[in-house]
Design a protein around this motif. Structure first.
Motif, PDB file in Angstrom:
ATOM      1  N   PRO A   1       0.803  -1.214   0.000  1.00 29.09           N
ATOM      2  CA  PRO A   1       0.000   0.000   0.000  1.00 29.09           C
ATOM      3  C   PRO A   1       0.838   1.267   0.000  1.00 29.09           C
ATOM      4  CG  PRO A   1      -0.679  -1.486   1.754  1.00 29.09           C
ATOM      5  CD  PRO A   1       0.535  -2.072   1.151  1.00 29.09           C
ATOM      6  N   SER A   2       0.281   2.295  -0.579  1.00 30.02           N
ATOM      7  CA  SER A   2       0.870   3.616  -0.512  1.00 30.02           C
ATOM      8  C   SER A   2       1.027   4.000   0.958  1.00 30.02           C
ATOM      9  CB  SER A   2      -0.091   4.564  -1.232  1.00 30.02           C
ATOM     10  OG  SER A   2       0.260   5.876  -1.008  1.00 30.02           O
ATOM     11  N   GLY A   3       2.225   4.401   1.356  1.00 30.83           N
ATOM     12  CA  GLY A   3       2.475   4.769   2.750  1.00 30.83           C
ATOM     13  C   GLY A   3       3.032   3.643   3.593  1.00 30.83           C
ATOM     14  N   ALA A   4       3.202   2.452   2.983  1.00 29.91           N
ATOM     15  CA  ALA A   4       3.715   1.301   3.746  1.00 29.91           C
ATOM     16  C   ALA A   4       5.199   1.442   4.067  1.00 29.91           C
ATOM     17  CB  ALA A   4       3.479   0.002   2.972  1.00 29.91           C
ATOM     18  N   GLY A   5       5.896   2.280   3.280  1.00 26.09           N
ATOM     19  CA  GLY A   5       7.321   2.498   3.550  1.00 26.09           C
ATOM     20  C   GLY A   5       8.247   1.985   2.454  1.00 26.09           C
ATOM     21  N   LYS A   6       7.709   1.732   1.273  1.00 29.15           N
ATOM     22  CA  LYS A   6       8.529   1.198   0.171  1.00 29.15           C
ATOM     23  C   LYS A   6       9.679   2.144  -0.200  1.00 29.15           C
ATOM     24  CE  LYS A   6       4.945   1.055  -2.528  1.00 29.15           C
ATOM     25  NZ  LYS A   6       3.940   1.605  -1.608  1.00 29.15           N
ATOM     26  N   SER A   7       9.340   3.427  -0.409  1.00 25.43           N
ATOM     27  CA  SER A   7      10.389   4.386  -0.826  1.00 25.43           C
ATOM     28  C   SER A   7      11.446   4.520   0.259  1.00 25.43           C
ATOM     29  CB  SER A   7       9.806   5.776  -1.078  1.00 25.43           C
ATOM     30  OG  SER A   7       8.669   5.697  -1.844  1.00 25.43           O
ATOM     31  N   THR A   8      11.006   4.585   1.513  1.00 22.38           N
ATOM     32  CA  THR A   8      11.951   4.733   2.627  1.00 22.38           C
ATOM     33  C   THR A   8      12.912   3.546   2.653  1.00 22.38           C
ATOM     34  OG1 THR A   8      10.187   5.826   3.865  1.00 22.38           O
ATOM     35  CG2 THR A   8      12.094   5.086   5.129  1.00 22.38           C
ATOM     36  N   LEU A   9      12.368   2.344   2.546  1.00 21.29           N
ATOM     37  CA  LEU A   9      13.199   1.142   2.621  1.00 21.29           C
ATOM     38  C   LEU A   9      14.134   1.042   1.415  1.00 21.29           C
ATOM     39  CD1 LEU A   9      10.465  -1.278   3.982  1.00 21.29           C
ATOM     40  CD2 LEU A   9      12.610  -0.718   5.153  1.00 21.29           C
TER      41      LEU A   9
ATOM     42  N   ASP B   1       0.871  12.258   8.075  1.00 22.09           N
ATOM     43  CA  ASP B   1       2.079  12.940   8.550  1.00 22.09           C
ATOM     44  C   ASP B   1       3.063  13.217   7.408  1.00 22.09           C
ATOM     45  OD1 ASP B   1       1.004  12.842  11.036  1.00 22.09           O
ATOM     46  OD2 ASP B   1       2.334  11.285  11.851  1.00 22.09           O
ATOM     47  N   ARG B   2       3.010  12.381   6.345  1.00 18.87           N
ATOM     48  CA  ARG B   2       3.914  12.608   5.211  1.00 18.87           C
ATOM     49  C   ARG B   2       3.585  13.932   4.525  1.00 18.87           C
ATOM     50  NH1 ARG B   2       4.351   8.168   0.477  1.00 18.87           N
ATOM     51  NH2 ARG B   2       2.526   9.282  -0.316  1.00 18.87           N
ATOM     52  N   ASN B   3       2.300  14.316   4.623  1.00 17.29           N
ATOM     53  CA  ASN B   3       1.914  15.656   4.161  1.00 17.29           C
ATOM     54  C   ASN B   3       2.113  15.884   2.672  1.00 17.29           C
ATOM     55  OD1 ASN B   3       0.698  17.864   5.207  1.00 17.29           O
ATOM     56  ND2 ASN B   3       2.384  18.385   6.592  1.00 17.29           N
TER      57      ASN B   3
ATOM     58  N   VAL C   1       6.457  -6.743   7.380  1.00 16.28           N
ATOM     59  CA  VAL C   1       5.587  -5.780   8.060  1.00 16.28           C
ATOM     60  C   VAL C   1       6.474  -4.659   8.602  1.00 16.28           C
ATOM     61  CG1 VAL C   1       3.922  -5.412   9.927  1.00 16.28           C
ATOM     62  CG2 VAL C   1       3.901  -7.568   8.641  1.00 16.28           C
ATOM     63  N   ASN C   2       6.216  -3.454   8.120  1.00 13.06           N
ATOM     64  CA  ASN C   2       7.045  -2.311   8.506  1.00 13.06           C
ATOM     65  C   ASN C   2       6.469  -1.626   9.747  1.00 13.06           C
ATOM     66  OD1 ASN C   2       8.741  -0.088   8.605  1.00 13.06           O
ATOM     67  ND2 ASN C   2       7.769   0.953   6.864  1.00 13.06           N
ATOM     68  N   ASP C   3       6.810  -2.213  10.911  1.00 12.06           N
ATOM     69  CA  ASP C   3       6.401  -1.606  12.173  1.00 12.06           C
ATOM     70  C   ASP C   3       7.558  -0.710  12.617  1.00 12.06           C
ATOM     71  OD1 ASP C   3       5.368  -0.977  14.605  1.00 12.06           O
ATOM     72  OD2 ASP C   3       4.846  -3.019  15.188  1.00 12.06           O
ATOM     73  N   ASN C   4       8.571  -1.326  13.231  1.00 11.13           N
ATOM     74  CA  ASN C   4       9.796  -0.587  13.536  1.00 11.13           C
ATOM     75  C   ASN C   4      10.660  -0.575  12.269  1.00 11.13           C
ATOM     76  OD1 ASN C   4      12.832  -0.922  14.202  1.00 11.13           O
ATOM     77  ND2 ASN C   4      11.966   0.171  15.941  1.00 11.13           N
ATOM     78  N   LEU C   5      11.096   0.618  11.858  1.00 10.53           N
ATOM     79  CA  LEU C   5      11.795   0.740  10.573  1.00 10.53           C
ATOM     80  C   LEU C   5      13.087  -0.078  10.525  1.00 10.53           C
ATOM     81  CD1 LEU C   5      11.870   2.040   7.746  1.00 10.53           C
ATOM     82  CD2 LEU C   5      13.033   3.995   8.764  1.00 10.53           C
ATOM     83  N   ASP C   6      13.885  -0.031  11.589  1.00  6.58           N
ATOM     84  CA  ASP C   6      15.157  -0.764  11.579  1.00  6.58           C
ATOM     85  C   ASP C   6      14.919  -2.271  11.468  1.00  6.58           C
ATOM     86  OD1 ASP C   6      16.510   1.568  11.772  1.00  6.58           O
ATOM     87  OD2 ASP C   6      16.856   1.443  13.941  1.00  6.58           O
TER      88      ASP C   6
HETATM   89  N1  LIG Z   1       8.645   2.148  10.279  1.00  5.01           N
HETATM   90  C1  LIG Z   1       8.202   3.408  10.170  1.00  5.01           C
HETATM   91  N2  LIG Z   1       7.798   4.081  11.259  1.00  5.01           N
HETATM   92  C2  LIG Z   1       7.334   5.336  11.166  1.00  5.01           C
HETATM   93  N3  LIG Z   1       7.220   6.032  10.010  1.00  5.01           N
HETATM   94  C3  LIG Z   1       7.607   5.426   8.884  1.00  5.01           C
HETATM   95  C4  LIG Z   1       8.104   4.088   8.897  1.00  5.01           C
HETATM   96  N4  LIG Z   1       8.405   3.740   7.630  1.00  5.01           N
HETATM   97  C5  LIG Z   1       8.105   4.804   6.852  1.00  5.01           C
HETATM   98  N5  LIG Z   1       7.632   5.829   7.596  1.00  5.01           N
HETATM   99  C6  LIG Z   1       7.138   7.137   7.134  1.00  5.01           C
HETATM  100  O1  LIG Z   1       5.846   6.876   6.563  1.00  5.01           O
HETATM  101  C7  LIG Z   1       5.637   7.665   5.402  1.00  5.01           C
HETATM  102  C8  LIG Z   1       5.318   6.732   4.233  1.00  5.01           C
HETATM  103  O2  LIG Z   1       6.496   6.045   3.850  1.00  5.01           O
HETATM  104  P1  LIG Z   1       6.950   5.956   2.317  1.00  5.01           P
HETATM  105  O3  LIG Z   1       8.315   5.373   2.285  1.00  5.01           O
HETATM  106  O4  LIG Z   1       6.740   7.263   1.637  1.00  5.01           O
HETATM  107  O5  LIG Z   1       5.873   4.895   1.784  1.00  5.01           O
HETATM  108  P2  LIG Z   1       5.535   4.367   0.319  1.00  5.01           P
HETATM  109  O6  LIG Z   1       6.746   4.623  -0.542  1.00  5.01           O
HETATM  110  O7  LIG Z   1       5.241   2.929   0.495  1.00  5.01           O
HETATM  111  O8  LIG Z   1       4.341   5.150  -0.128  1.00  5.01           O
HETATM  112  C9  LIG Z   1       6.874   8.515   5.202  1.00  5.01           C
HETATM  113  O9  LIG Z   1       6.641   9.797   5.723  1.00  5.01           O
HETATM  114  C10 LIG Z   1       7.942   7.756   6.002  1.00  5.01           C
HETATM  115  O10 LIG Z   1       8.930   8.641   6.498  1.00  5.01           O
END
Ligand SMILES: Nc1ncnc2c1ncn2[C@@H]1O[C@H](COP(=O)(O)OP(=O)(O)O)[C@@H](O)[C@H]1O
Ligand SMILES: Nc1nc2c(ncn2[C@@H]2O[C@H](COP(=O)(O)OP(=O)(O)O)[C@@H](O)[C@H]2O)c(=O)[nH]1
Length: 210
Positions: free
Chosen positions: A24-32, A148-150, A182-187
């Motif tokens: 899903p959008s917001g799951a943390g794909k780009s961050t990871l 919160d990503r805004n 499952v992206n709970d804790n990022l690390d």
């Molecule tokens: N484990 C996490 N805990 C808290 N916030 C997170 C975590 N992983 C990602 N985020 C934040 O959640 C938002 C969505 O992540 P993002 O990487 O943009 O998701 P996607 O690429 O899947 O849409 C971003 O603002 C990111 O900084």
């Protein structure tokens, strides 16, 4: 024995297996994936998709996406230049053959960040990636992170949340993904992602050193 040798030779010629990150959008794909690209420079390369959505502040044309018009994108699709394309939240997205080839030419592991429609389409190709699903711990947490990503208007946010509900259901079907993180804790999530990819990472590091 002969067959095993043949397969090894064949897979070396084909280069490393690509990696699909979906969820899903917001799951943390780009961050990871940004963490992976940073920690393993010279190992991973990002398949830069095309999209008709507008760039967000901080996003760069040619790095995050190729930002194009609908007319341009449709014409390129009609010319057969795309491996797959989909409409997500009212915008077009697609993986061009050239984007994947550019990463393969450098002998890097190609990472694709694509939605569920893209996953289904890629399954009909000979790309043979490792399929990884990135999932949020819950719908509530997903909504909070997206807010919160805004980056989204209320309308775009609602569309993403609706799509997320469907995505989270489909991801439970067995056989679609090789690994679910499952992206709970990022690390912790990043650690699991690395564990899933460590074999491929080592292969590329070894090949690119020799
Ligand atoms: N484990 C996490 N805990 C808290 N916030 C997170 C975590 N992983 C990602 N985020 C934040 O959640 C938002 C969505 O992540 P993002 O990487 O943009 O998701 P996607 O690429 O899947 O849409 C971003 O603002 C990111 O900084
Ligand atoms: N099928 C497909 N989906 C893509 C492609 N590029 C991005 N996506 C997906 O489109 C969705 C929206 O991406 P984006 O607008 O960047 O928003 P975000 O996921 O909220 O950061 C995400 O699920 C991406 O995985 C692509 O080339 N093909």
């Amino acid at each position: 024995m002969y067959m095993r040798h043949f397969f090894r030779l064949f897979s070396a010629m084909a280069g490393p297996r690509p990696v699909v990150l979906s969820g899903p959008s917001g799951a943390g794909k780009s961050t990871l994936l940004k963490n992976l690209l940073k920690e393993y420079e010279g190992v991973f390369g990002f398949s830069v998709s095309h999209t008709t959505r507008s760039p967000r502040p901080g996003e760069e044309n040619g790095k995050d996406y190729h930002y194009v018009t609908r007319e341009y994108m449709q014409a390129s699709i009609d010319k057969g230049e795309f491996i797959e394309s989909a409409v997500f939240s009212g915008n077009m997205y697609g993986t061009s053959k050239a984007s994947v080839q550019a990463v393969k030419d450098k002998n890097l592991i190609c990472i694709l960040d694509i939605d569920m429609q893209g996953v289904r389409a890629v399954k009909t190709t000979d790309l043979n990636p490792i399929y990884i699903s990135i999932q949020p711990p819950s719908m509530n947490i997903l909504e909070k992170r997206l807010r919160d990503r805004n980056t989204e208007s209320e309308e775009s946010l609602q569309k993403r949340l609706d799509a997320a509900q469907v995505d989270m259901e489909i991801s439970k079907e067995p056989g679609i993904f090789d690994i679910v993180v499952v992206n709970d804790n990022l690390d912790d999530a990043y650690g699991k992602l690395k564990d899933a990819l460590i074999e491929e990472i080592k292969k590329v590091q070894k090949n690119n050193l020799s």
